[in-house]
Design an enzyme around this catalytic site. Structure first.
Site, PDB file in Angstrom:
ATOM      1  N   GLY A  13       0.837  -1.201   0.000  1.00 44.98           N
ATOM      2  CA  GLY A  13       0.000   0.000   0.000  1.00 44.98           C
ATOM      3  C   GLY A  13       0.864   1.240   0.000  1.00 44.98           C
ATOM      4  N   GLY A  17      -0.863   7.720   0.692  1.00 46.15           N
ATOM      5  CA  GLY A  17      -1.064   7.920   2.123  1.00 46.15           C
ATOM      6  C   GLY A  17       0.097   7.515   3.006  1.00 46.15           C
ATOM      7  N   ILE A  18      -0.194   6.755   4.038  1.00 48.71           N
ATOM      8  CA  ILE A  18       0.790   6.368   5.055  1.00 48.71           C
ATOM      9  C   ILE A  18       1.936   5.570   4.431  1.00 48.71           C
ATOM     10  CG2 ILE A  18       1.112   4.863   7.080  1.00 48.71           C
ATOM     11  CD1 ILE A  18      -1.874   5.650   7.832  1.00 48.71           C
ATOM     12  N   GLY A  19       1.603   4.648   3.529  1.00 50.64           N
ATOM     13  CA  GLY A  19       2.633   3.799   2.918  1.00 50.64           C
ATOM     14  C   GLY A  19       3.619   4.616   2.100  1.00 50.64           C
ATOM     15  N   SER A 137      -5.200  -0.191  13.473  1.00 50.85           N
ATOM     16  CA  SER A 137      -6.040   1.000  13.639  1.00 50.85           C
ATOM     17  C   SER A 137      -6.544   1.022  15.072  1.00 50.85           C
ATOM     18  CB  SER A 137      -7.233   0.944  12.682  1.00 50.85           C
ATOM     19  OG  SER A 137      -8.137   1.987  12.991  1.00 50.85           O
ATOM     20  N   TYR A 150     -14.677  -3.490   9.382  1.00 52.90           N
ATOM     21  CA  TYR A 150     -13.311  -2.932   9.376  1.00 52.90           C
ATOM     22  C   TYR A 150     -12.666  -3.140  10.755  1.00 52.90           C
ATOM     23  CZ  TYR A 150      -9.626   0.655   9.029  1.00 52.90           C
ATOM     24  OH  TYR A 150      -8.424   1.320   9.021  1.00 52.90           O
TER      25      TYR A 150
HETATM   26  P1  NAD Z   1      -4.677   4.987   1.385  1.00 51.28           P
HETATM   27  O1  NAD Z   1      -5.954   4.634   0.728  1.00 51.28           O
HETATM   28  O2  NAD Z   1      -3.991   6.240   1.002  1.00 51.28           O
HETATM   29  O3  NAD Z   1      -3.647   3.801   1.289  1.00 51.28           O
HETATM   30  C1  NAD Z   1      -4.055   2.463   1.278  1.00 51.28           C
HETATM   31  C2  NAD Z   1      -3.145   1.715   0.368  1.00 51.28           C
HETATM   32  O4  NAD Z   1      -3.517   0.339   0.334  1.00 51.28           O
HETATM   33  C3  NAD Z   1      -3.225   2.241  -1.067  1.00 51.28           C
HETATM   34  O5  NAD Z   1      -1.924   2.303  -1.599  1.00 51.28           O
HETATM   35  C4  NAD Z   1      -4.045   1.172  -1.759  1.00 51.28           C
HETATM   36  O6  NAD Z   1      -3.762   1.083  -3.137  1.00 51.28           O
HETATM   37  C5  NAD Z   1      -3.575  -0.056  -1.014  1.00 51.28           C
HETATM   38  N1  NAD Z   1      -4.464  -1.186  -1.226  1.00 51.28           N
HETATM   39  C6  NAD Z   1      -5.795  -1.267  -1.013  1.00 51.28           C
HETATM   40  N2  NAD Z   1      -6.236  -2.467  -1.402  1.00 51.28           N
HETATM   41  C7  NAD Z   1      -5.164  -3.157  -1.851  1.00 51.28           C
HETATM   42  C8  NAD Z   1      -4.975  -4.451  -2.367  1.00 51.28           C
HETATM   43  N3  NAD Z   1      -5.997  -5.306  -2.537  1.00 51.28           N
HETATM   44  N4  NAD Z   1      -3.731  -4.821  -2.739  1.00 51.28           N
HETATM   45  C9  NAD Z   1      -2.685  -3.981  -2.597  1.00 51.28           C
HETATM   46  N5  NAD Z   1      -2.793  -2.748  -2.110  1.00 51.28           N
HETATM   47  C10 NAD Z   1      -4.039  -2.349  -1.743  1.00 51.28           C
HETATM   48  O7  NAD Z   1      -5.010   5.027   2.940  1.00 51.28           O
HETATM   49  P2  NAD Z   1      -4.091   5.062   4.245  1.00 51.28           P
HETATM   50  O8  NAD Z   1      -4.897   5.814   5.233  1.00 51.28           O
HETATM   51  O9  NAD Z   1      -2.708   5.458   3.952  1.00 51.28           O
HETATM   52  O10 NAD Z   1      -4.145   3.518   4.671  1.00 51.28           O
HETATM   53  C11 NAD Z   1      -3.026   2.753   5.016  1.00 51.28           C
HETATM   54  C12 NAD Z   1      -3.382   1.863   6.185  1.00 51.28           C
HETATM   55  O11 NAD Z   1      -3.703   2.680   7.318  1.00 51.28           O
HETATM   56  C13 NAD Z   1      -4.589   0.960   5.966  1.00 51.28           C
HETATM   57  O12 NAD Z   1      -4.299  -0.329   6.454  1.00 51.28           O
HETATM   58  C14 NAD Z   1      -5.670   1.597   6.828  1.00 51.28           C
HETATM   59  O13 NAD Z   1      -6.605   0.674   7.281  1.00 51.28           O
HETATM   60  C15 NAD Z   1      -4.827   2.165   7.949  1.00 51.28           C
HETATM   61  N6  NAD Z   1      -5.457   3.220   8.741  1.00 51.28           N
HETATM   62  C16 NAD Z   1      -5.733   4.434   8.176  1.00 51.28           C
HETATM   63  C17 NAD Z   1      -6.329   5.410   8.963  1.00 51.28           C
HETATM   64  C18 NAD Z   1      -6.675   6.764   8.408  1.00 51.28           C
HETATM   65  O14 NAD Z   1      -7.403   7.514   9.077  1.00 51.28           O
HETATM   66  N7  NAD Z   1      -6.192   7.146   7.241  1.00 51.28           N
HETATM   67  C19 NAD Z   1      -6.624   5.161  10.301  1.00 51.28           C
HETATM   68  C20 NAD Z   1      -6.320   3.918  10.823  1.00 51.28           C
HETATM   69  C21 NAD Z   1      -5.731   2.953  10.041  1.00 51.28           C
END
Ligand code: NAD
Length: 249
Positions: A13, A17-19, A137, A150
């Protein structure tokens, strides 16, 4: 600058975002990074201006063969793995009355099955004293309306990570999780909510955070760097909240 010098890190990912913020920080700290995402175009766009030693690998984490491919590509390029950061995930708010089999399967396949299979593929190639990180999370620590499946998926991952930490302890591999609170990332735009629904959700989250704001991807990336580096050499099995106090205060 060199907290991860010559360490090989895989991040899922990582095109958003975070990744993506973590991939940038790991590269800055000298790591060799395998940047993985599901969509090749998004992966190419996200990485076009990045500096450092990295490769991109397209992989859908919900598919067993893609997890295998991801690890094979990483090993082919860099030989072995020091840091496995399983960050990819989705969140689609759905009231309990509307939960469908499809919603359940999509969420669990990406958020739970994916990381579990990636670990299985990667373990033989992770160096002793390496580290595994999950993006979890805070949602599984409290009840947030609409987040049932979720939250259940993140709770399952947390339970899994404890067992994993125990099973790999003999190799000195540390297993930790990060539990973000609300972080400003593209995930909110993918929730299939109306504009009003999204605004309400975001306001509701921010109002509950003691620091009264969303966090940034960079703030989570800083936590990932800490847990992945030797600075956290005696930290194992924890879930570190990066949530402005939401889960505790
Ligand atoms: P984001 O949507 O920007 O990033 C999510 C990433 O996961 C994207 O790169 C997306 O392409 C990838 N992804 C989704 N489905 C996929 C799949 N089937 N195969 C490969 N890659 C896939 O959002 P983010 O907020 O950066 O999320 C990253 C992590 O942080 C997630 O696990 C999310 O649950 C967790 N999280 C986010 C928040 C928030 O508020 N943003 C809060 C708690 C936890």
């Amino acid at each position: 600058m060199n907290k991860l010098k010559n360490k090989v890190a895989i991040i899922t990912g990582a095109n958003s975002g975070i990744g993506l913020a973590t991939a940038k920080l790991f590269l800055k700290e000298g790591a060799k990074v395998v940047i993985s995402g599901r969509r090749p175009d998004a992966l190419a766009e996200a990485t076009k201006d990045l500096d450092g030693d990295f490769i991109t690998v397209t992989a859908d984490v919900s598919k067993p063969e893609d997890n295998k491919h991801l690890i094979e590509k990483a090993v082919e390029k860099y030989g072995a793995i020091d840091i496995l950061y399983l960050n990819a995930g989705i969140a689609k708010p759905t009231p309990t009355t509307d939960i469908s089999e499809g919603h359940y399967e999509e969420t669990f396949n990406i958020n739970v099955k994916g990381p579990i299979l990636a670990v299985k593929e990667a373990l033989p190639h992770i160096n002793d004293a390496g580290t595994i990180l999950f993006t979890n999370s805070v949602v599984h620590q409290r009840g947030f309306d609409g987040m049932a499946v979720y939250s259940a998926s993140k709770g399952a991952l947390r339970a899994y990570s404890r067992v994993l930490a125990s099973e790999v302890k003999g190799r000195g591999i540390r297993v930790n999780s990060i539990a973000p609170g609300p972080i400003e990332t593209p995930i909110y735009g993918k929730m299939e909510l109306t504009n009003d629904g999204l605004e309400e959700l975001e306001k509701g989250f921010a109002a509950q955070v003691p620091l009264a704001r969303f966090g940034t991807s960079e703030e989570v990336a800083n936590a990932a760097l800490f847990l992945a580096s030797d600075d956290a050499s005696y930290i194992n099995g924890v879930e570190l909240e990066v949530d402005g106090g939401l889960s505790q205060i």
